[in-house]
Design a protein around this motif. Structure first.
Motif, mmCIF file in Angstrom:
data_model
loop_
_atom_site.group_PDB
_atom_site.id
_atom_site.type_symbol
_atom_site.label_atom_id
_atom_site.label_comp_id
_atom_site.label_asym_id
_atom_site.label_seq_id
_atom_site.Cartn_x
_atom_site.Cartn_y
_atom_site.Cartn_z
ATOM 1 N N ARG A 195 31.367 28.300 2.926
ATOM 2 C CA ARG A 195 31.233 28.639 4.334
ATOM 3 C C ARG A 195 30.140 27.813 5.007
ATOM 4 N NH1 ARG A 195 32.723 33.365 6.975
ATOM 5 N NH2 ARG A 195 34.341 33.482 5.419
ATOM 6 N N MET A 196 29.055 27.603 4.288
ATOM 7 C CA MET A 196 27.945 26.830 4.839
ATOM 8 C C MET A 196 28.418 25.448 5.271
ATOM 9 S SD MET A 196 25.068 27.684 5.474
ATOM 10 C CE MET A 196 23.814 26.859 6.330
ATOM 11 N N ALA A 197 29.191 24.812 4.384
ATOM 12 C CA ALA A 197 29.691 23.473 4.688
ATOM 13 C C ALA A 197 30.580 23.498 5.932
ATOM 14 C CB ALA A 197 30.462 22.926 3.490
ATOM 15 N N VAL A 198 31.374 24.568 6.059
ATOM 16 C CA VAL A 198 32.241 24.683 7.240
ATOM 17 C C VAL A 198 31.387 24.718 8.496
ATOM 18 C CG1 VAL A 198 33.879 26.175 8.448
ATOM 19 C CG2 VAL A 198 34.064 25.871 5.984
ATOM 20 N N TYR A 199 30.330 25.536 8.480
ATOM 21 C CA TYR A 199 29.474 25.632 9.668
ATOM 22 C C TYR A 199 28.791 24.298 9.961
ATOM 23 C CZ TYR A 199 30.116 30.665 9.751
ATOM 24 O OH TYR A 199 30.661 31.906 9.838
ATOM 25 N N ILE A 200 28.285 23.663 8.911
ATOM 26 C CA ILE A 200 27.605 22.384 9.133
ATOM 27 C C ILE A 200 28.558 21.400 9.811
ATOM 28 C CG2 ILE A 200 26.657 20.348 7.970
ATOM 29 C CD1 ILE A 200 25.374 22.201 5.945
ATOM 30 N N GLY A 201 29.778 21.324 9.287
ATOM 31 C CA GLY A 201 30.742 20.373 9.825
ATOM 32 C C GLY A 201 31.217 20.748 11.222
ATOM 33 N N MET A 202 31.487 22.025 11.449
ATOM 34 C CA MET A 202 32.014 22.435 12.755
ATOM 35 C C MET A 202 30.960 22.308 13.842
ATOM 36 S SD MET A 202 34.464 25.678 12.047
ATOM 37 C CE MET A 202 35.640 25.546 13.351
ATOM 38 N N VAL A 203 29.759 22.793 13.546
ATOM 39 C CA VAL A 203 28.690 22.715 14.549
ATOM 40 C C VAL A 203 28.436 21.257 14.909
ATOM 41 C CG1 VAL A 203 26.229 23.092 14.939
ATOM 42 C CG2 VAL A 203 27.621 24.898 13.943
ATOM 43 N N HIS A 204 28.521 20.400 13.894
ATOM 44 C CA HIS A 204 28.288 18.983 14.145
ATOM 45 C C HIS A 204 29.278 18.432 15.168
ATOM 46 C CE1 HIS A 204 28.678 14.635 12.883
ATOM 47 N NE2 HIS A 204 27.459 14.744 13.330
ATOM 48 N N ILE A 205 30.530 18.853 15.060
ATOM 49 C CA ILE A 205 31.543 18.354 15.994
ATOM 50 C C ILE A 205 31.413 19.024 17.359
ATOM 51 C CG2 ILE A 205 34.029 18.286 16.446
ATOM 52 C CD1 ILE A 205 34.421 17.997 13.438
ATOM 53 N N MET A 206 31.081 20.322 17.363
ATOM 54 C CA MET A 206 31.085 21.080 18.615
ATOM 55 C C MET A 206 29.807 20.902 19.438
ATOM 56 S SD MET A 206 33.986 22.513 18.334
ATOM 57 C CE MET A 206 35.150 22.719 17.009
ATOM 58 N N LEU A 207 28.715 20.534 18.790
ATOM 59 C CA LEU A 207 27.426 20.493 19.478
ATOM 60 C C LEU A 207 27.457 19.660 20.771
ATOM 61 C CD1 LEU A 207 24.806 21.909 19.082
ATOM 62 C CD2 LEU A 207 23.988 20.022 17.681
ATOM 63 N N PRO A 208 28.010 18.439 20.722
ATOM 64 C CA PRO A 208 28.048 17.672 21.995
ATOM 65 C C PRO A 208 28.843 18.389 23.081
ATOM 66 C CG PRO A 208 28.558 16.263 20.131
ATOM 67 C CD PRO A 208 28.540 17.662 19.613
ATOM 68 N N MET A 209 29.851 19.163 22.675
ATOM 69 C CA MET A 209 30.697 19.827 23.676
ATOM 70 C C MET A 209 29.960 20.937 24.380
ATOM 71 S SD MET A 209 34.305 20.054 21.804
ATOM 72 C CE MET A 209 34.754 18.816 20.607
ATOM 73 N N ILE A 210 28.910 21.465 23.765
ATOM 74 C CA ILE A 210 28.125 22.492 24.460
ATOM 75 C C ILE A 210 26.931 21.850 25.164
ATOM 76 C CG2 ILE A 210 26.489 23.242 22.661
ATOM 77 C CD1 ILE A 210 27.505 26.127 23.457
ATOM 78 N N ILE A 211 26.408 20.769 24.586
ATOM 79 C CA ILE A 211 25.238 20.130 25.207
ATOM 80 C C ILE A 211 25.620 19.503 26.544
ATOM 81 C CG2 ILE A 211 23.588 18.232 24.976
ATOM 82 C CD1 ILE A 211 23.424 18.816 22.018
ATOM 83 N N LEU A 212 26.768 18.840 26.585
ATOM 84 C CA LEU A 212 27.115 18.108 27.806
ATOM 85 C C LEU A 212 27.305 19.021 29.018
ATOM 86 C CD1 LEU A 212 29.298 15.273 26.294
ATOM 87 C CD2 LEU A 212 26.988 15.119 27.173
ATOM 88 N N PRO A 213 28.077 20.117 28.926
ATOM 89 C CA PRO A 213 28.132 20.997 30.111
ATOM 90 C C PRO A 213 26.791 21.624 30.452
ATOM 91 C CG PRO A 213 29.426 21.904 28.293
ATOM 92 C CD PRO A 213 29.040 20.527 27.903
ATOM 93 N N LEU A 214 26.000 21.929 29.428
ATOM 94 C CA LEU A 214 24.680 22.511 29.702
ATOM 95 C C LEU A 214 23.807 21.520 30.469
ATOM 96 C CD1 LEU A 214 23.817 24.439 26.429
ATOM 97 C CD2 LEU A 214 23.972 25.388 28.719
ATOM 98 N N VAL A 215 23.817 20.273 29.998
ATOM 99 C CA VAL A 215 23.011 19.253 30.680
ATOM 100 C C VAL A 215 23.491 19.106 32.111
ATOM 101 C CG1 VAL A 215 22.556 16.768 30.780
ATOM 102 C CG2 VAL A 215 22.329 17.987 28.623
ATOM 103 N N SER A 216 24.802 19.097 32.269
ATOM 104 C CA SER A 216 25.367 18.917 33.596
ATOM 105 C C SER A 216 24.925 20.031 34.543
ATOM 106 C CB SER A 216 26.887 18.873 33.474
ATOM 107 O OG SER A 216 27.472 18.795 34.719
ATOM 108 N N VAL A 217 24.977 21.277 34.068
ATOM 109 C CA VAL A 217 24.564 22.395 34.922
ATOM 110 C C VAL A 217 23.054 22.359 35.168
ATOM 111 C CG1 VAL A 217 24.313 24.896 34.995
ATOM 112 C CG2 VAL A 217 26.475 23.897 34.318
ATOM 113 N N MET A 218 22.309 22.070 34.117
ATOM 114 C CA MET A 218 20.845 22.083 34.266
ATOM 115 C C MET A 218 20.373 21.000 35.227
ATOM 116 S SD MET A 218 19.496 22.742 30.424
ATOM 117 C CE MET A 218 19.779 24.288 29.570
ATOM 118 N N MET A 219 21.058 19.863 35.204
ATOM 119 C CA MET A 219 20.659 18.791 36.123
ATOM 120 C C MET A 219 20.920 19.197 37.564
ATOM 121 S SD MET A 219 20.274 15.485 34.391
ATOM 122 C CE MET A 219 21.370 14.386 35.205
ATOM 123 N N GLY A 220 21.886 20.106 37.751
ATOM 124 C CA GLY A 220 22.213 20.523 39.110
ATOM 125 C C GLY A 220 21.277 21.590 39.659
#
Lengths: 592, 370
Positions: free
Chosen positions: A146-171
């Protein structure tokens, strides 16, 4: 010409081609799928009863939800502070950090998953290093849990949450924080009472996006997880590939969809409660953050905006967490996150030049043998060629159809626009496995299963969504009075569009095309269901190789796959840079 | 404390009676800038600024964009720290005090109303941060809302208010905690003309009522003239002149101030000799406000005080009608003079090409440094 004038009065007609493709390939099939799940003419709940009658299936369903929730929570937990630090950074550092987040966002999830197998596999980098130094005597069980699954999934998903957050925060208007502090709010109180509530739209859209993608994305759990970490999507995909009880799979698809819709509507309810508060943001649906291009434009314009007296706000913003300790902690967090995001990719690049016979790290020597092996093996380069052909066709088709639709949507009244936009975006909002199964069914009916055309159509329905989002974003910034001015200067609607509108929205169109191409080029889940045996795309070939034998050629292929988005980013940059700044500067000069 | 490091200061007390002079000196200055410099890289946004602000005073910092006026305000607010020099409030150095520990109200140019909070919650915010109890908060919010004529608006969101209403909420929010100091950053910049005039009256009466020391930053000279007790004119990070509105308009020290505070005829090599009561100081040019010049037909009879006046003849180039005013551009010698007269009944109107006689009191001629 007459027809075009009529279209000018009925702009909504322009969405017809997009809706037609969508309806045939996805819309009608998903309705059929729903009917099938109810054992259509007879109408019974037998399939659902069968599903919920099996404790094993229920366990997998709960596990799917659990993995998705935990992965989303981890993403949010890491992503929020990261986004905050990125926004608070100085202008050039911020640009650089955003690019560093976009690069892994655009590279294929398959490649990144592969990189993790290289790092944490039984004969991977970490185990090899530890074994070589005699710290352990047998490989640590790092992978297939399970740990490996989380490491791999979070790695792929992280940019997808950072980018909208950055976009909103910049606004978020920085003077609000200054105002809070001038009224006696300590830095934390100012953050908690003002900044955080205003960043909620980003939190909401980012986590919804990640959650729904987690629900349907089975590649990473299948590659990195153990037998006990199966997701519902994994089971569904394997059923389609082996034997196929349509009714059962249909029921499973709709159970998964129901989970997604329940979560969406729960947060949707939340939306309506706070609608008055975030009036201007509530209207935007969460999917509007999907591709980062809208944001990118803002980052670009920030970079080129002439230095103004606003400097002090930037300073005070950064001082939000004043004190050198918080700066050190922030810098460390950023470095760790960036390392996590980028290291796997860099590692694969290094490995691809390895001279050894197996994938070992550190590599035994440097050679181009795996690149030679790629270009010397017809099954590899034929797959690459297939992918390029499909990607190009998808890009052309979806850009034409999607641009028309976006233009039509921008000229229609808001309520209809919102509904139709949601309809067009369904293929990228639904869990991908559900879309895959519906498309499978649709292509079977069309007799296109396992054909190039079939795969192109399957990719196009998703790609249209990306094109519509990106082009709509550009059109929203487009001043309609320019078109009216052109018409007042005796340009016909067609001429006005070609000579004024089109050149100004070209960056959006090119961006849409690039995203459509990348979407197609990386697509694996839907492709694996609809490609049959005759169409071999590059991701399919890679996926099979990763599962069956680890031919190090994959490393070389991965590098080629990673170079592609970087190349596309440069293309976007060049296209956007030339028309963006000059027109924006002209406008801002005008205003002052 | 009493030393002024001002460049070009005509004393603000020039027209005060002796008693008032005495009073002003007894009340300690509340704010003092001591040789403050703020550098951004190699650029000095504010350079060697020294300034005293008295308790209860309405002081306006006036200047074109880029003159350093906003930086001066932000230094005072504590959002930026001075590179050199010190700022004292009530005699204490505040250089290292963060903005949230300074007791001040700020009205931002964009108003900076929190978009996610209602008007009432916005107004409560500064009280909450100061630990005021909920019941008292509510009564104070009601009181101030009534004072700014927004009695029933407490439950609205800022986005549901008009620009003028937002402005009043921003002002109320800055005042609600009774801070000793109010800072205004281009407070009326976003309002249209009629609303702006209305708000000027409103702000003046609020200032009188609260007796709060107020520092306002603006580029609008009319706003500055209407509101202020004293005006500081800034240019390129330095103080050009500090004075009362009347003195600043009537007796500008420099050509820049003369031009910035309304229209001015600068008589530099006008092609006729400028007569004056006193000899012009070295390095100055003569300046004449357009409304001090009278225009008449060439053959008109001389005025009673003709011996105190200078007469020139000229040709009308242009006549501009602007409601209560009529403006002439008259070529006299080798310069074009602007003449402004109030429209009145029975007045003779000149057209372009008419020959006219211009005259003005010699005592109205000012000398400004070039």
């Amino acid at each position: 010409m007459k027809m075009f004038q009529a279209l000018g009065r009925m702009p909504i007609v322009l969405t017809a081609p997009a809706l037609a493709v969508l309806l045939v390939v996805f819309g009608i099939p998903i309705i059929l799928l729903f009917l099938t799940s109810l054992s259509a003419p007879a109408f019974s709940l037998a399939n659902y009863e069968a599903f919920f009658g099996q404790p094993a299936k229920i366990r997998v369903l709960l596990q799917t939800v659990e993995i998705s929730v935990v992965a989303t929570a981890i993403c949010l937990f890491i992503g929020y502070p990261t986004a905050y630090l990125i926004v608070a950074a100085s202008k050039y550092l911020r640009m650089a950090l955003i690019v560093l987040v976009i690069v892994p966002y655009l590279s294929s999830g398959l490649v990144q998953t592969y990189a993790w197998t290289v790092i944490i596999g039984d004969r991977g980098m970490i185990n090899n290093l530890l074994l070589d130094h005699g710290i352990i005597s047998s490989p640590l069980p790092l992978i297939y849990n399970r740990m490996a699954v989380y490491i791999g999934m979070v790695h792929i998903m992280l940019p997808m949450i950072i980018l909208p957050l950055v976009s909103v925060m910049m606004g978020i208007d920085k003077s609000l924080m200054a105002a809070a502090r001038s009224m006696g709010a300590r830095p934390f109180a100012a953050f908690w009472r003002v900044f955080f509530p205003l960043s909620m739209p980003g939190v909401r859209s980012g986590s919804l996006l990640v959650f729904v993608i987690c629900l349907g994305f089975y590649i990473t759990p299948a590659a990195l997880g153990g037998l006990g970490d199966a997701m519902l999507s994994t089971i569904m995909a394997s059923q389609v590939q082996t034997y196929f009880d349509t009714g059962r799979v249909a029921a499973e698809a709709f159970v998964l969809l129901a989970v997604a819709i329940i979560v969406l509507s729960m947060l949707g309810l939340d939306l309506s409660v706070t609608q008055g508060r975030t009036a201007q943001r509530a209207g935007k649906s969460w999917v509007s953050w999907l591709p980062s291009s809208g944001g990118q434009k803002r980052y670009r314009s920030e970079l080129i905006a002439p230095l103004r007296a606003k400097r002090w706000t930037a300073q005070l913003y950064r001082a939000a967490g004043d004190g050198c300790w918080s700066n050190v902690v922030g810098a460390m967090l950023l470095m760790v996150v960036m390392f996590y995001l980028l290291f796997p990719g860099l590692l694969v690049v290094v490995m691809s030049f390895s001279a050894g016979k197996f994938l070992t790290f550190p590599p035994l020597g440097l050679s181009l043998q795996w690149y030679r092996s790629f270009f010397g093996n017809p099954s590899w380069y034929a797959a690459a060629w297939t992918s390029i052909q499909i990607g190009a066709m998808v890009a052309i088709l979806s850009t034409m159809v999607g641009t028309l639709a976006a233009y039509g949507l921008s000229r229609t009244f808001p309520r209809l626009r919102r509904i139709l936009t949601m309809v067009i975006l369904t293929p990228i909002c639904f869990p991908v496995i559900v879309v895959g199964i519906a498309t499978y069914l649709g292509l079977v009916k069309l007799g296109l299963l396992g054909s190039m055309t079939g795969v192109i159509l399957a990719h196009t329905i998703g790609a249209i969504g990306y094109v519509v989002v990106i082009v709509s974003g550009t059109l929203a910034n487009f001043d309609r009075r320019l078109e009216q001015a052109a018409k007042s200067l005796r340009a016909s609607p067609w001429k006005a569009f070609m000579r004024v509108t089109l050149p100004l929205i070209r960056p959006g169109i090119v961006g849409g095309a690039v995203f459509a191409f990348l979407h197609s080029f990386d697509e694996l889940v839907i492709t694996s269901l609809v490609a049959g045996f005759s169409v071999r795309t590059l991701p399919l070939k890679m996926w099979e190789d990763i599962r069956h034998h680890t031919d190090p050629t994959i490393a070389a292929v991965s590098v080629l796959l990673m170079v592609l988005p970087v190349f596309c980013l440069i293309v976007l940059h060049v296209v956007g840079w030339r028309s963006g700044p000059s027109s924006q500067r002209a406008l801002s000069d005008h205003r002052t | 404390m009493m030393t002024l490091h001002l460049k070009n200061t005509s004393l603000p007390i020039a027209e005060d009676t002796e008693d008032e002079v005495l009073e002003k000196h007894l009340v300690p200055a509340q704010i003092e800038f001591r040789r403050v410099t703020k550098m951004y890289g190699a650029v000095a946004a504010v350079q060697d600024l020294s300034l005293l602000v008295h308790r209860g005073e309405f002081l306006t910092i006036l200047g074109p964009s880029g003159s350093g006026k906003t930086t001066a305000l932000m230094l005072l607010a504590g959002f930026v720290a001075p590179t050199e020099g010190d700022i004292l409030i009530g005699g204490n150095s505040v250089g290292s005090v963060p903005s949230y520990r300074r007791d001040q109200g700020i009205v931002f140019q964009s108003y900076a109303l929190f978009p996610h909070l209602t008007v009432g919650r916005n107004l409560e915010f500064p009280l909450e941060m100061r630990g005021v109890k909920a019941a008292e908060r509510a009564s104070r919010v009601d009181r101030i809302l009534e004072r700014v004529h927004l009695k029933d608006f407490g439950g609205r969101m800022p986005s549901e208010l008009s620009g003028g209403q937002q402005q009043r909420v921003a002002l109320a929010r800055a005042l609600i905690a009774d801070p000793p100091l109010l800072l205004l950053d281009e407070p009326l910049g976003a309002l249209d003309r009629s609303l702006r005039e209305q708000m000027q009256v409103e702000m003046k009466s609020l200032h009188k009522e609260f007796g709060i020391t107020t520092i306002c930053v603006t580029h609008d000279q009319e706003e500055a003239l209407t509101l202020s007790d004293r005006i500081v004119v800034m240019r390129e990070g330095q103080i050009e002149q500090t004075d009362t509105p009347e003195a600043l308009y009537d007796r500008p020290a420099t050509r820049f101030v003369a031009n910035f505070m309304g229209e001015a005829n600068i008589l530099e090599n006008p092609g006729f000799e400028v007569e004056s009561d006193a000899a012009p100081p070295f390095g100055t040019v003569a300046m004449l406000r357009p409304e001090r010049v009278c225009v008449a037909a060439r053959a008109a009879t001389k005025r009673a005080d003709a011996d105190q006046r200078q007469l020139v003849t000229g040709i009308v180039e242009d006549m501009i009608y602007a409601g209560p005013l009529r403006k002439y551009h008259v070529r006299a010698g080798n310069s074009v003079l602007i003449v402004r007269e109030h429209v009145a009944a029975g007045q003779q109107i000149f057209r372009s090409g008419d020959e006219v006689r211009l005259d003005w009191l010699r005592s109205d001629v000012r000398f400004v440094t070039a």
